[in-house]
Design a protein around this motif. Structure first.
Motif, PDB file in Angstrom:
ATOM      1  N   THR A   1      -1.715  -3.116  -2.995  1.00  0.00           N
ATOM      2  CA  THR A   1      -2.166  -4.004  -3.331  1.00  0.00           C
ATOM      3  C   THR A   1      -3.345  -3.625  -4.066  1.00  0.00           C
ATOM      4  O   THR A   1      -4.312  -3.598  -4.348  1.00  0.00           O
ATOM      5  CB  THR A   1      -3.282  -4.405  -2.032  1.00  0.00           C
TER       6      THR A   1
ATOM      7  N   GLN B   1      -8.142  -2.472   2.912  1.00  0.00           N
ATOM      8  CA  GLN B   1      -7.032  -2.556   2.051  1.00  0.00           C
ATOM      9  C   GLN B   1      -5.830  -1.633   3.327  1.00  0.00           C
ATOM     10  O   GLN B   1      -6.350  -0.439   3.658  1.00  0.00           O
ATOM     11  CB  GLN B   1      -7.527  -1.386   0.423  1.00  0.00           C
TER      12      GLN B   1
ATOM     13  N   SER C   1      -2.632   1.943  -1.867  1.00  0.00           N
ATOM     14  CA  SER C   1      -2.340   0.828  -0.962  1.00  0.00           C
ATOM     15  C   SER C   1      -1.404  -0.090  -2.206  1.00  0.00           C
ATOM     16  O   SER C   1      -1.691   0.056  -3.121  1.00  0.00           O
ATOM     17  CB  SER C   1      -3.689   0.111  -0.780  1.00  0.00           C
TER      18      SER C   1
ATOM     19  N   ASP D   1      -5.841  -6.971   4.744  1.00  0.00           N
ATOM     20  CA  ASP D   1      -4.446  -7.094   3.444  1.00  0.00           C
ATOM     21  C   ASP D   1      -3.511  -7.881   3.660  1.00  0.00           C
ATOM     22  O   ASP D   1      -3.263  -8.157   3.677  1.00  0.00           O
ATOM     23  CB  ASP D   1      -4.502  -5.805   3.153  1.00  0.00           C
TER      24      ASP D   1
ATOM     25  N   ALA E   1      -1.428  -7.317   0.561  1.00  0.00           N
ATOM     26  CA  ALA E   1      -0.445  -6.480   1.457  1.00  0.00           C
ATOM     27  C   ALA E   1       1.018  -6.740   1.813  1.00  0.00           C
ATOM     28  O   ALA E   1       2.180  -6.145   1.904  1.00  0.00           O
ATOM     29  CB  ALA E   1      -1.352  -4.545   1.397  1.00  0.00           C
TER      30      ALA E   1
END
Length: 687
Positions: free
Chosen positions: A354, A560, A352, A605, A608
């Motif tokens: 993030t 995520q 991810s 998320d 993101a």
């Protein structure tokens, strides 16, 4: 009526005077509390009251007949359950006043709460769902070889609900030690019994379910106590459900505002003569078991305790809202060792953008193997069963048959039928059983044969599982697996994408993998998580998509997102089958795009999403669900509110048509969004 007249016939059996007086004190307590509450209600110090006057003998007799560590699931009029279990009056009154020192921190009222300390699980307003929860608690005891019984109540009106049928049927099929106590008081609010049902007595229902059924005089505390005590002793040694019909009457309105004008006066007078408290007190005085001096002393002691409890509750201020605490308490905290990520060296599910803690793959070579999507789910489920001995799988045809998609094939041989359980066709009851298992510290996975069928268990999911931790701190450790999606020409009832129904419900988590790696990792994470998780798995990915999957147990972090592809022209935000469509369209049209796989839809998320929007400025949100009301609208709105300055074009949404899913393949193809996706991606690139 003279003071010596006793309208009920009491038989002391072999009870000592001590037990008889113990029952009297507990029978009197809820009556005196209620009399005080009715005064406070008129003074505006209590907002609502559901009176149990005239029905105290059922709650008190049945509660005192059980062991203190056996669970009871009461209703509105079962104050005697709480007082007999010695729930502190200060906290009880604070609960009714909406104070923070109550059992729900002011978030729910009256008896809508539970306390594991006192082995009580409170109701929700829908009445019937708690019957199946009792079955789950009893199942946990059976699986743990604990000789215990569970007691749950239903009114005669609530017994008309489908949950009543489902709970009794499951308890009978699985031989669960549950006492189903039906408080037959003649009315469901204002609707008399002859407009509720046509049978003569609830005891007629028991044999139809394959269970015993007995009837007791619900106003006679000794008869209730003796009957339940004898049944409980037997059920602990010979587990099975029993239906007990307690015939009684409600002397006040359904709740105080409704009154009793719909009840004939002659009926009120008839039942007033059978008052459970007054009759028992007169009998004790007549038999010389209770003296007038003791009677006065007991009453004054109870009244003093009531006043002390009220002073304690009154001293507590009304709660001050704390938004962060309110949000945090929707979910049970995840253990620090949970949500571990496996090293990921595949292109299927890169780290991810993030996730700063995602482990590096530079010096790691995890053992992987190519698995189909369906096999990855099976492996995650198998490894979770090995990891968590307390995990129970439930679903239609999942045992020897292995489920309609064969995901649990072979599991009975590995883990036994106690943990891999075929269920009757009763989604609501099985989800409720899952909550009951959670109360006893177990985990459960409930398989919906098709996601479409979840409607039959909807109430349990959105009102019981989702709100349980927020209301009284009880986690619901339940995963609901949802085979979902269209593409197989299965028509309106086997093809729906209904994830948006659940992304609107705080307290739930919703995950939706797009590849085998995440299919296993998200399922393991969902089972590890103590909160209720809706796990969506697209049926058309089962055997059409393969990819590298670590052989060891691992989890993919819930909440995520991950980039399935990276590009510079635009961003496609999607999940599930949408990821496959987006990757195919970008390759077909030679478009360089970020394809952000949300993976989790609740909580999704945001960071993101923000990062890819700021990077590319052109955004398309794609999902298979119908357009209106889909989660794509929520994401598009969030982008408009939070990333407007980064946009180079309006946010576009692509989804299925706002119709039911048609059966014929050409109609289904037109319903699905692939062609519209091609058009909108090109238009967005050229904007």
């Amino acid at each position: 009526m003279t003071p010596a007249t006793v309208a009920l016939q009491f038989d002391r059996h072999d009870h000592s005077n001590e037990i008889l007086l113990h029952l009297y004190q507990h029978l009197l307590r809820p009556r005196l509390i209620e009399e005080k509450m009715l005064i406070l209600l008129r003074q505006g110090k209590v907002s609502k009251w559901f009176s149990g006057i005239g029905q105290e003998a059922i709650s008190v007799g049945s509660t005192l007949a059980l062991a203190p560590d056996e669970y009871i699931l009461p209703l509105h009029r079962n104050l005697g359950v709480f007082t007999a279990r010695e729930v502190p009056l200060g906290r009880l009154f604070a609960q009714w006043q909406g104070k923070r020192t109550g059992y729900t921190k002011g978030r729910d009222r009256s008896f809508h709460f539970g306390t594991n300390e006192h082995h009580i699980v409170g109701m929700i307003s829908h009445l019937g769902p708690q019957l199946a929860v009792a079955g789950g608690i009893a199942l946990a005891d059976v699986l743990s070889n604990q000789p215990k019984v569970t007691l749950t109540y239903s009114g005669d009106g609530g017994a008309s609900e489908g949950d009543f049928h489902e709970a009794l049927n499951v308890a009978a099929v699985w031989q669960l030690p549950v006492i189903f106590m039906i408080e037959n008081n003649g009315y469901g609010l204002s609707t008399p019994s002859n407009e509720q049902f046509r049978f003569r007595s609830f005891v007629d229902k028991g044999p139809a379910y394959g269970m015993e059924a007995v009837q007791v005089d619900g106003n006679n505390v000794l008869e209730v106590y003796k009957t339940v005590k004898k049944l409980a002793e037997d059920l602990r040694q010979n587990p099975r459900p029993v239906l007990v019909e307690a015939v009684t009457f409600r002397m006040r309105g359904h709740e105080e505002a409704s009154g009793t004008k719909y009840v004939p006066q002659s009926l009120m007078e008839e039942w007033a003569a059978k008052d459970p408290v007054e009759n028992y007190e007169r009998w004790l005085l007549k038999e010389g078991i209770l003296t007038e001096t003791a009677r006065h002393s007991i009453r004054e002691t109870i009244k003093a305790a009531i006043e002390a409890g009220l002073q304690e509750a009154d001293a507590v201020p009304m709660p001050t809202p704390d938004v962060q605490e309110e949000l945090a308490d929707m979910y049970a905290p995840v253990a620090l060792n949970a949500q571990r990520s496996a090293p990921d060296n595949t292109d299927e599910s890169p780290a991810s953008p993030t996730d700063p803690q995602q482990p590096s793959t530079k010096h790691q070579a995890p053992s992987t193997k190519d698995l189909r999507f369906v096999d990855a789910i099976q492996e995650g489920l198998r490894q979770s069963m090995e990891r968590y001995p307390e995990l129970v799988l439930m679903g239609q045809d999942i045992a020897e048959y292995g489920g309609v998609f064969k995901i649990t094939e072979g599991f009975v041989a590995e883990f036994g039928k106690a943990r891999v359980r075929n269920t009757p066709l009763c989604e609501s009851a099985i989800v409720g059983v899952g909550l009951g298992l959670s109360i006893k510290g177990k985990k459960s996975m409930v398989e919906m044969q098709f996601a479409d069928f979840v409607t039959c268990g909807f109430n349990q999911i959105v009102n019981n599982l989702a709100k349980s931790h927020y209301r009284w701190g009880q986690n619901a450790d339940v995963v609901v697996r949802m085979p979902t999606g269209a593409g197989s020409a299965a028509g309106p009832f086997h093809s729906q994408s209904n994830e948006a129904w659940f992304t609107h419900v705080p307290g739930l988590k919703v995950v939706y993998p797009s590849n085998p790696h995440d299919a296993k990792g998200l399922l393991c994470a969902a089972i590890e998580d103590p909160n209720p998780v809706m796990y969506f798995e697209h049926k058309m990915l089962y055997r059409s998509l393969s990819g590298p999957v670590p052989t060891a147990y691992y989890t993919t972090p819930i909440g995520q997102a991950a980039l399935a592809a990276e590009g510079e022209e635009l961003s496609i935000i999607t999940y599930g089958m949408g990821v496959r469509w987006a990757l195919e369209v970008c390759e077909e049209l030679n478009i360089s795009a970020d394809v952000l796989d949300l993976r989790t839809l609740l909580p999704w998320d945001t960071e993101a999403v923000r990062k890819t929007v700021e990077k590319n400025g052109r955004v398309l949100v794609l999902h298979e669900d119908t357009l209106t009301g889909g989660i794509g609208g929520e994401i598009a709105a969030w982008i408009a509110e939070n990333c407007f300055e980064s946009l180079d074009a309006p946010v576009r949404r692509v989804a299925s048509l706002d119709t039911a899913i048609p059966f014929a393949p050409p109609l289904e193809a037109a319903f699905l969004p692939q062609q519209r996706l091609r058009e909108q991606v090109q238009a967005l690139r050229n904007y």
